[in-house]
Design an enzyme around this catalytic site. Structure first.
Site, mmCIF file in Angstrom:
data_model
loop_
_atom_site.group_PDB
_atom_site.id
_atom_site.type_symbol
_atom_site.label_atom_id
_atom_site.label_comp_id
_atom_site.label_asym_id
_atom_site.label_seq_id
_atom_site.Cartn_x
_atom_site.Cartn_y
_atom_site.Cartn_z
ATOM 1 N N ILE A 155 0.643 -1.363 0.330
ATOM 2 C CA ILE A 155 0.068 0.035 -0.416
ATOM 3 C C ILE A 155 1.210 0.886 -0.018
ATOM 4 C CG2 ILE A 155 -0.320 -0.091 2.116
ATOM 5 C CD1 ILE A 155 -3.172 0.609 2.265
ATOM 6 N N GLU A 164 1.723 -7.794 5.988
ATOM 7 C CA GLU A 164 2.650 -7.836 6.548
ATOM 8 C C GLU A 164 3.576 -6.809 7.426
ATOM 9 O OE1 GLU A 164 5.360 -9.973 4.500
ATOM 10 O OE2 GLU A 164 4.698 -11.946 5.155
ATOM 11 N N ASN A 216 7.573 1.062 11.573
ATOM 12 C CA ASN A 216 6.377 1.316 10.835
ATOM 13 C C ASN A 216 5.045 1.866 11.956
ATOM 14 O OD1 ASN A 216 4.609 2.512 9.696
ATOM 15 N ND2 ASN A 216 4.900 1.974 7.617
ATOM 16 N N TYR A 231 -3.680 0.555 10.470
ATOM 17 C CA TYR A 231 -4.335 -1.337 10.632
ATOM 18 C C TYR A 231 -5.198 -1.822 12.053
ATOM 19 C CZ TYR A 231 -0.563 -1.437 6.858
ATOM 20 O OH TYR A 231 -0.097 -1.476 6.048
#
Length: 157
Positions: free
Chosen positions: A77, A112, A117, A124
């Site tokens: 993404i 993953e 990050n 998420y």
């Protein structure tokens, strides 16, 4: 009238617009050949476009999923760094995952993410992903290797 975000399927013809975003957003970007390989039968690629008043649209990000039966993996993404921090990643993920559930009967999405990050991990989790484990020394870094956090989100029952 303000700019409007739209999510649309991408094709190999969009590769030229994807590559500069990939290179700007990632310290270790995918090559053009790797991106091109994601337009095969088992992949779905979604683009986030901003449509301006004049009817012009600009690709600001994309999400690439690989899928097999009822499972999908978010492979990549990417939101153009100039457009980050505006909720576009949330919009892209929410819409693209719902499209996979509706159109392809996806029951679970895996991903993953680099352990460093934290912004992505928080996004998420906000979207309902749970942490399932990790892969040590998975991602390349300037100093060596970094752990990958494994996450998943289940849909339906």
């Amino acid at each position: 009238m303000a700019a409007t975000a739209m999510i649309k399927p991408l094709t190999i013809d969009n590769l030229g617009s994807m590559l500069p975003i990939e290179q700007a957003a990632h310290a270790y970007p995918w090559s053009e050949a790797v991106l091109a390989s994601c337009f095969g039968e088992r992949y779905r690629v979604f683009g986030l476009f901003i449509e301006e008043e004049a009817g012009q649209s600009e690709l600001l990000g994309y999400a690439i999923y690989q899928f097999l039966f009822e499972e999908a993996t978010l492979m990549n993404i990417c939101i153009n760094p100039s457009a980050q921090g505006r909720g576009l990643g949330n919009t892209l993920l929410s819409h693209s995952m719902q499209t996979l559930v509706d159109d392809a009967a996806i029951e679970v999405v895996f991903l993953e993410v680099r352990q460093s990050n934290q912004a992505a991990i928080a996004l998420y989790q906000k979207l309902g992903f749970s942490i399932d484990g990790e892969r040590k020394n998975y991602y390349e870094t300037a100093d060596g290797r970094e752990t990958a956090v494994l996450m998943s989100k289940r849909f339906g029952a």
